[in-house]
Design a protein around this motif. Structure first.
Motif, short mmCIF file in Angstrom:
data_model
loop_
_atom_site.label_atom_id
_atom_site.label_comp_id
_atom_site.label_asym_id
_atom_site.label_seq_id
_atom_site.Cartn_x
_atom_site.Cartn_y
_atom_site.Cartn_z
N GLU A 177 0.90 -0.95 0.06
CA GLU A 177 0.03 -0.03 -0.11
C GLU A 177 0.84 1.22 -0.29
N PHE A 178 0.26 2.41 -0.46
CA PHE A 178 0.86 3.72 -0.42
C PHE A 178 0.05 4.81 -0.27
N ASP A 179 0.71 5.87 0.16
CA ASP A 179 -0.07 7.18 0.28
C ASP A 179 0.64 8.09 -0.82
N GLU A 180 -0.22 8.51 -1.65
CA GLU A 180 0.12 9.41 -2.72
C GLU A 180 0.98 10.71 -2.08
N ASN A 181 0.52 11.23 -1.02
CA ASN A 181 1.18 12.44 -0.31
C ASN A 181 2.40 12.22 0.64
N ALA A 182 2.75 10.77 0.51
CA ALA A 182 4.07 10.40 1.35
C ALA A 182 5.11 10.30 0.51
N ASP A 183 6.38 10.61 0.98
CA ASP A 183 7.65 10.43 0.47
C ASP A 183 7.94 8.97 0.46
N SER A 184 9.06 8.65 -0.37
CA SER A 184 9.71 7.37 -0.32
C SER A 184 10.22 7.09 0.90
N PRO A 185 10.26 5.68 1.02
CA PRO A 185 10.70 5.28 2.51
C PRO A 185 11.65 5.46 2.81
N PRO A 186 12.23 5.62 4.03
CA PRO A 186 13.68 6.11 4.24
C PRO A 186 14.80 4.92 4.31
N ASN A 187 14.21 3.36 4.37
CA ASN A 187 14.92 2.32 4.34
C ASN A 187 14.48 1.17 3.70
N GLY A 188 15.01 0.04 3.81
CA GLY A 188 14.22 -1.14 3.42
C GLY A 188 14.27 -1.35 2.00
N PHE A 189 15.56 -0.78 1.27
CA PHE A 189 15.28 -0.87 -0.30
C PHE A 189 16.54 -1.81 -0.55
N THR A 190 16.32 -2.46 -1.99
CA THR A 190 17.38 -3.47 -2.14
C THR A 190 18.13 -2.69 -3.44
N LEU A 191 19.52 -3.09 -3.34
CA LEU A 191 20.23 -2.22 -4.27
C LEU A 191 20.59 -3.23 -5.43
N ILE A 192 20.34 -2.35 -6.45
CA ILE A 192 20.32 -2.96 -7.95
C ILE A 192 21.67 -2.70 -8.58
N ILE A 193 22.35 -1.52 -8.74
CA ILE A 193 23.56 -1.39 -9.43
C ILE A 193 24.14 -0.06 -8.80
N ILE A 194 25.39 0.02 -9.21
CA ILE A 194 26.07 1.43 -9.01
C ILE A 194 26.72 1.89 -10.25
N PHE A 195 26.35 2.98 -10.71
CA PHE A 195 27.12 3.62 -12.10
C PHE A 195 28.26 4.17 -11.77
N GLY A 196 29.41 4.12 -12.60
CA GLY A 196 30.55 5.04 -12.44
C GLY A 196 30.35 5.76 -13.86
N ILE A 197 29.94 7.05 -13.61
CA ILE A 197 29.78 7.97 -14.76
C ILE A 197 31.02 8.96 -15.11
N LYS A 198 31.67 8.88 -16.10
CA LYS A 198 32.75 9.64 -16.50
C LYS A 198 32.42 11.08 -17.04
N ASP A 199 33.13 12.07 -16.72
CA ASP A 199 32.90 13.49 -17.25
C ASP A 199 34.14 13.97 -17.55
N PRO A 200 34.61 13.88 -18.88
CA PRO A 200 36.24 14.31 -18.79
C PRO A 200 36.51 15.72 -18.81
N VAL A 201 37.37 16.09 -18.23
CA VAL A 201 37.91 17.47 -18.17
C VAL A 201 38.07 18.35 -19.45
N ARG A 202 37.47 19.33 -19.43
CA ARG A 202 37.71 20.33 -20.65
C ARG A 202 39.06 20.47 -21.00
N PRO A 203 39.36 20.54 -22.33
CA PRO A 203 40.67 20.75 -22.73
C PRO A 203 41.17 22.23 -22.39
N GLY A 204 42.20 22.48 -21.98
CA GLY A 204 42.64 23.66 -21.23
C GLY A 204 42.48 24.08 -20.10
#
Length: 579
Positions: A177-204
């Motif tokens: 069940e859920f309440d549309e006015n409630a925020d997401s739960p603070p705990n009890g989640f299941t981890l799926i994936i960790i992303f490592g995102i690269k943002d290259p340094v600009r030239p110069g």
């Protein structure tokens, strides 16, 4: 600002397996490592909880719109879906159904087709991992997140961050069940994936940061990224040095004022910061240390810091309208190198105005003293009203046009910055003004009181000839002093002169008009034509100003700068005797 802002997923961690996704066989390796149910959860987590979307342009070309981070994850999800949709692939195809969803901050709640609901959350890796107590394995089953697994995940996040990758996690939680006015739960989640995102340094960027350091500008990075990511990027850019400190926002904001006074001069990187932290840093730098502070920002939450800073620099591409309205300058290409150009041109304008003021004050002092002294002693002034109008045109219009159009040069970025309380007319300027004024007053005074005898000027028009010579010598003193004013401290005043056509044009026009006034406008300007000998005398007297200028620049002047102060700050008092 420092990076290209074009992010791509470089590494992932899923089902206790860490993989690089840049290779040609990365998708096949991932397909063989995890089950179809884990694959399905991954795709649902990507596509259900995203603000990115695919749009078709007028040229029928599809484009992904969204923030750089969202685009990077969305494009990776599209590559996974495309791999599954290919006919010769063996993985299970997954169709992401258009579930009804309710978005909550970094989370989204979806209604499952089989009944029940599922929260998907996405965000900073440290925050999401703290919300998880389970993790999926290679078969897609949910298993407890033990201390050993949690340590392995933390080590993976730190490893990604040390490679200058921005880390981000996806997790889910099923609820009945859920309440549309409630925020997401603070705990009890299941981890799926960790992303490592690269943002290259600009030239110069590294060269631009080094230019800032050479110019006495201290560069500090304030970011919301993981502290290890921020440190890696800061080291790559040359911002973080061995004697600098990297700190996280929560640690900074909890410091007392006394601790901040000791800490702020050493801070070079602030990670996991809130907009409030940036505003607090700017406020303390201006109030506690009386520094001139420039701030870059792009978000609505950056508006207070942009407004508080002496110079607010908003990003033209990524910046919001609120940030742009709060800023003083808009950087159109969001590039740090462009900010260096802002500093170069700002210094050029400031220095050019100083050059003009130095030149103008010299002309004013000499003209005022010569006319006043002569009127008091002889009862008449050697410079008439028309002549003073011409001198005023040289001093104001032509002088400003010549000196204010000097383009910036690399030497300007080797000067120390101007302090908040520093006088606009510096001691160096006073040295040049007083020295040139004394020389011109002595020479013109000698001509005024002894010129007829020294130059053997006789005849009924001797007074007019002498006054014309004084006027001509005075003008040529200003012409050569205008050349002197191109450099206030360096002896070489001719550097870059050939390339400055405006300056050469103004000087040439001044000399030509002076010849016309002397030789052809005698009735109008109260002058008489001079012989070539007197022309040589006038030019010679004026040219000596160049020699006087070189001699003056050899006289040392105390700049009043703080010496021996680390990081450019005044050392703290050790006791009552030091205050």
């Amino acid at each position: 600002t420092l990076t290209t802002n074009h992010m791509v997923v470089d590494k992932i961690w899923i089902a206790e397996i860490s993989k690089s996704v840049t290779g040609n066989n990365s998708l096949e390796e991932l397909n063989s490592a995890i089950s179809s149910s884990a694959w399905s959860l991954l795709l649902q987590g990507i596509f259900e909880n995203t603000s990115a979307e695919v749009v078709k342009g007028n040229d029928d070309k599809q484009t992904v719109l969204g923030t750089p981070t969202e685009i990077a994850i969305f494009e990776y999800g599209l590559s996974l879906q495309g791999y599954c949709d290919a006919e010769d692939r063996s993985c299970t195809k997954v169709k992401v159904e258009p579930f009804n969803s309710v978005k909550k901050k970094m989370a989204v709640l979806v209604s499952l087709s089989g009944g029940g609901h599922r929260w998907f959350v996405k965000g900073a890796s440290e925050i999401i991992v703290e919300m998880c107590d389970k993790v999926i394995d290679q078969d897609g089953d949910v298993i407890p997140l033990s201390d050993d697994r949690r340590k392995n995940i933390t080590d993976t996040i730190n490893s990604f961050a040390s490679d200058a990758l921005r880390t981000l996690c996806l997790a889910f939680k099923d609820v009945d069940e859920f309440d549309e006015n409630a925020d997401s739960p603070p705990n009890g989640f299941t981890l799926i994936i960790i992303f490592g995102i690269k943002d290259p340094v600009r030239p110069g960027v590294k060269e631009a940061v080094q230019s800032c350091i050479t110019a006495g500008i201290i560069v500090r990075m304030v970011t919301g990224d993981n502290i290890n990511t921020a440190k890696a990027i800061a080291k790559e850019c040359g911002i973080l040095t061995d004697d600098g400190i990297a700190i996280e926002g929560p640690d900074f904001r909890n410091k007392s004022p006394e601790e901040m006074r000791d800490l702020i001069p050493k801070i070079q990187v602030m990670a996991r910061s809130l907009p409030l932290d940036k505003h607090l840093l700017v406020t303390n730098l201006r109030g506690m240390f009386h520094e001139v502070v420039a701030v870059t920002g792009d978000g609505t939450n950056d508006a207070p810091a942009l407004h508080e800073a002496d110079i607010g620099l908003a990003m033209g591409i990524a910046g919001t309208e609120v940030a742009k309205e709060s800023a003083d300058v808009i950087v159109l290409d969001d590039n740090f190198t462009t900010i260096i150009n802002v500093a170069r041109w700002g210094r050029a304008v400031y220095i050019n105005i100083q050059k003009f003021v130095q030149f103008q004050l010299t002309v004013n002092i000499v003209a005022l003293v010569i006319n006043f002294v002569s009127a008091c002693i002889t009862g008449s002034a050697p410079l008439t009203a028309v002549q003073l109008l011409w001198v005023n045109m040289i001093m104001d219009t032509l002088g400003a046009l010549a000196l204010a159009t000097e383009p910036p040069n690399d030497e300007m970025m080797k000067r120390p910055p101007t302090g908040r309380g520093e006088s606009f007319i510096t001691k160096v300027m006073w040295r040049n003004i007083i020295g040139q004024s004394i020389y011109q007053l002595i020479v013109l005074g000698v001509l005024m009181f002894a010129g007829e005898n020294l130059l053997n000027i006789n005849g009924p028009d001797s007074t007019t000839v002498l006054n014309t010579l004084i006027f001509n010598s005075f003008v040529f003193c200003q012409v050569f002093n205008e050349v002197n004013s191109r450099e206030m401290e360096k002896i070489n005043i001719f550097r870059g002169l050939i390339g400055n056509w405006v300056f050469l044009g103004v000087i040439s026009a001044t000399v030509v008009f002076q010849v016309v006034i002397i030789e052809f406008l005698g009735t109008f300007a109260s002058t008489v034509p001079l012989s070539w000998q007197f022309w040589l005398v006038s030019v010679g007297i004026g040219s000596i100003s160049l020699i006087i200028g070189a001699i003056l620049k050899c006289i040392p002047v105390k700049s009043g700068e703080i010496s021996g102060s680390p990081h450019g700050y005044r050392p703290l008092a050790n006791g009552p005797d030091d205050i």
